[in-house]
Scaffold this active site. Structure first.
Site: not given
Ligand code: PLP
Length: 765
Positions: A210, A72, A212, A338, A190, A248, A160
């Site tokens: 990302s 994000t 995670h 989300c 993804q 940092t 996603n």
């Molecule tokens: N873009 C996609 C395709 C995602 O699946 C996600 C996560 O849900 C994001 C953006 C947002 O990522 P982050 O949680 O690292 O801000």
């Protein structure tokens, strides 16, 4: 039960190697990379090494690689950079603003960022969604038309929700063919670990990642910026990350991500090869197809990454499938994490023009590249068990002999409207009351699966808010109805096969025998001229006393905390007044009233509760001094005039206050802590633990693991048991489910009806 986590597109577990690297970064390499002493230099060396590796893995060439907090943030930086460049190139007052294009199935972080920065920078650019085709891929013709006048194009690499792989080569070609001046942002969250990336060899200007989503912890991400692409920092301050992103560095996250990227770079066997991932998917597809033969894939399998499956099982809501999988220890989701709590169908599936009915059933199953053969094997055998459970519960068509026999009342609900099935398992017959078209398939599955004879399909009145499914259902279940069932009145009451019965006010009524139970019909005019009530109870010597009535199906006359409206052309408030007063003679105060609508998930009511929570009804039924019919009619007119009949909304059939019946004494003190149950059931041995999940979920629980006897009463069958529980209001009842929500709804219902010892188990089980 071992948990099988198949929601990796939402987030992944953290790999042990990443945890070890994070620990090292916290314990030994804790220095600040900006410090000039040995600890700082050590941290700086870690940071540089991680960046070098990330550059290699992403094929970043001469581009910048910035560590961020996640995708994000990367998206914000890219959008801000691109839009600031628009501002620089076309100062205020300049001619037409360029367009900002984004894929219609993009993550909300992209579309929301475009809106936000466009507004904040005062650009007023036109923001357009690039439509996708039925396969979920961008419409390149649309891009061709608009790309030459666009300043920014945002297209994700892999979706996603569906796993659909975008045609990035086709998009690049289109941008080049029309010499588009647009900057190009690719959300590659993804794609990392699933597709080969050589970013510098493409025309991509910005790409976000990302941690995670690939076995690193939350709070770490990466942004690639092509050499020479415009850049505006989002955060300024200490000048870290070559002043591109101050603050940092998150060395713990970076260390973890570096460990993951090292495994990826070295083709460590922890990450499965692409053919293995495809074989895992084949296995899951086979298991899902075996479990749910009517399954529909919401994205073409030949265009998706192997790790994501998005599917629907017709006539089963996403929530029901999620609950089923969760009970079986398999974690999946209904879409993006989300939005999975929002009830609206997924905008991604809508953009693909997937039927709303399928979108409302969508399930996303996503494994990660580090999945193991054991996990997939276990997932497959559990999926097959899920299919068996659904068939045994008759939620899908079945010819299985060992279905779970279901006795008594079943409530089916759709958008606040309720349909009731009265079943006598011993004699194998049922009556269907107020069938809804949306539930017709479910009713058919139930009747056929349970092998029931249908004695009658009835309506309580001619519904104004929906077309009754009565006729269609009678045709579809013709072989289950008695011969000549077509001969009935306009509400489905049969011309033959009925018996005569005397009701408590002396009325000679007609009735149907449903096994031991008698279902009598009586007029209940008011809401509409044709409104009737069906009263279920036991008859003795041809009479049904008020005390013998267990359930009253009153249609829209008595709602929960309100009354059915009387401002239709065929309504009469005076008639309703008379009907209400008669009803109070025909049924007892504790008879369970099953309405045709339940707008606030309160299930059922009784006259006794309505006297408490429904002031209008209480004044009509006041023994000492009831309000006169004319006063009732006047007040009713005023109340009904407050109902808004917006064409886009479901027509409300009556007024019910949201809080009506959830008074403070009901809301307070409803939760009980799990650790108190043992003591309670020791002191009061008749304490009942009631699992209100559906049978197909309850099937998976280990009943022995609880501190009190466990009964399974799904919410859909709550009405059947309410009489008995109200008859023993000293017996502690503790309702539970998975999240606590359904248990709370059941406990609130019982409290509202006057049971003082109904609780909901706090939190999760
Ligand atoms: N873009 C996609 C395709 C995602 O699946 C996600 C996560 O849900 C994001 C953006 C947002 O990522 P982050 O949680 O690292 O801000």
């Amino acid at each position: 039960m071992l948990e099988i986590y198949l929601d990796n597109n939402a987030t992944t577990p953290v790999l042990p190697q990443a945890i070890a690297a994070s620990n090292l970064a916290m314990i030994s390499h804790f220095g600040n990379p900006s410090s000039t002493h040995v600890n700082g230099l050590q941290a700086k060396a870690q940071l540089d090494a991680a960046r070098q590796r990330a550059r290699r893995v992403l094929g970043a060439g001469a581009g910048q690689l910035i560590f961020t907090s996640g995708a994000t943030e990367g998206i914000q930086i890219a959008v801000l950079s691109a839009l600031n460049e628009v501002r620089r190139r076309s100062p205020s007052g300049a001619q037409a603003r360029p367009k900002l294009l984004y894929g219609a199935t993009e993550h909300k972080a992209v579309s929301e960022s475009l809106q936000h920065w466009n507004q904040l920078l005062g650009l007023d650019c036109e923001i357009m969604a690039i439509p996708v085709d039925a396969d979920g891929r961008h419409e390149l013709d649309f891009l061709r038309i608009h790309a030459s006048s666009a300043a920014l194009v945002c297209t994700m690499a892999v979706n996603n929700e569906t796993g659909v792989i975008s045609d990035l080569a086709g998009i690049q070609q289109t941008l080049q063919a029309c010499s588009s001046p647009a900057l190009w942002l690719v959300d590659a969250v993804q794609a990392l670990g699933k597709l080969e990336l050589e970013l510098a060899a493409t025309r991509i200007d910005y790409a976000t990642f990302s941690g995670h989503k690939l076995y690193a912890p939350k709070g770490i991400g990466m942004l690639y910026v092509r050499e020479g692409a415009p850049f505006t920092p989002l955060m300024v301050g200490g000048g870290q990350e070559s002043a591109l992103r101050s603050g940092t560095e998150n060395m713990i996250g970076i260390a973890a991500l570096n460990a993951v990227l090292e495994l990826l770079e070295n083709h460590d066997p922890v990450f499965q090869s692409t053919p293995t991932l495809f074989s895992f998917r084949d296995q899951l597809v086979a298991a899902l197809t075996q479990a749910f033969p009517d399954i529909v894939w919401n994205a073409p399998l030949n265009l998706t990454v192997p790790t994501t499956l998005n599917f629907s099982v017709p006539d089963l809501a996403s929530k029901e499938m999620l609950d089923l999988f969760d009970a079986a220890g398999i974690r999946v989701s209904s879409g993006s994490a989300c939005s999975s709590s929002a009830s609206a169908p997924s905008y991604v599936l809508r953009a693909m023009k997937i039927d709303d009915a399928y979108a409302a059933s969508a399930v996303r199953l996503s494994f990660g590249p580090a999945a193991t053969q054991d996990e997939i094997d276990t997932a497959c055998s559990r999926i097959i068990e899920c299919g068996t459970a659904l068939r045994r519960a008759c939620l899908v068509p079945t010819d299985q002999p060992d279905v779970w026999r279901q006795q008594g009342l079943l409530r089916l609900e759709s958008q606040g409207a309720c349909c009731w099935l009265v079943t006598d398992a011993a004699s194998g017959c049922c009556v269907i009351i107020d069938p809804l078209a949306e539930l017709a398939q479910r009713i058919k599955n139930h009747v056929r699966g349970q092998n029931l004879r249908v004695l009658a399909i009835l309506d309580t009145h001619g519904h104004a808010d929906h077309v009754s499914a009565r006729t269609a259902l009678a045709a579809a279940l013709a072989d289950k109805l008695p011969q000549g069932a077509g001969n009935c009145d306009s509400l489905g009451w049969p011309d033959t096969g009925t018996i005569g019965i005397t009701l408590a006010d002396g009325e000679q009524a007609q009735a149907i025998s449903v096994g031991e139970l008698t279902l009598a019909r009586t007029a209940l005019r008011g809401h509409t001229a044709d409104s009737v009530a069906y009263l279920a109870g036991t008859a003795e010597s041809g009479r049904m006393a008020a005390q013998a009535m267990r359930h009253a199906f009153t249609g829209d006359t008595v709602l929960i905390g309100g009354l059915g409206r009387t401002n239709f052309t065929s309504s009469s408030a005076e008639d309703m007044y008379a009907s209400l007063r008669r009803l109070a003679v025909l049924i007892s105060e504790q008879c369970v009233i099953c309405p045709a609508h339940d707008y606030h998930a309160q299930f059922v009511t009784t006259l006794s509760s309505e006297r408490r929570f429904n002031p209008m009804l209480s004044r009509v039924l006041c023994a000492a001094l009831p309000i006169p019919a004319e006063v009732f009619a006047k007040e009713k007119e005023l109340v009904d005039s407050a109902l808004s009949d917006h064409p886009a909304q479901v027509l409300l059939c009556g007024v019910t206050g949201k809080d009506c019946g959830n008074a403070d004494d009901v809301r307070d003190d409803i939760h009980i802590r799990a650790d108190l149950i043992k003591d309670l059931s020791h002191d009061l041995p008749d304490t009942l633990l009631i699992d209100v999940r559906e049978m197909y979920e309850h099937n998976f629980i280990d009943v022995e693991a609880y501190d009190a006897p466990v009964l399974n009463v799904p919410l859909s069958r709550l009405a059947q048991h309410v009489n008995d529980w109200l008859g023993n209001s000293e017996q502690p009842l503790i309702f539970f489910c998975r999240s606590g929500k359904r248990g709370e709804a059941a406990a609130k219902c019982l409290r509202r009806l006057g049971h003082t010892k109904a609780w909901s188990l706090a939190g999760n089980i």
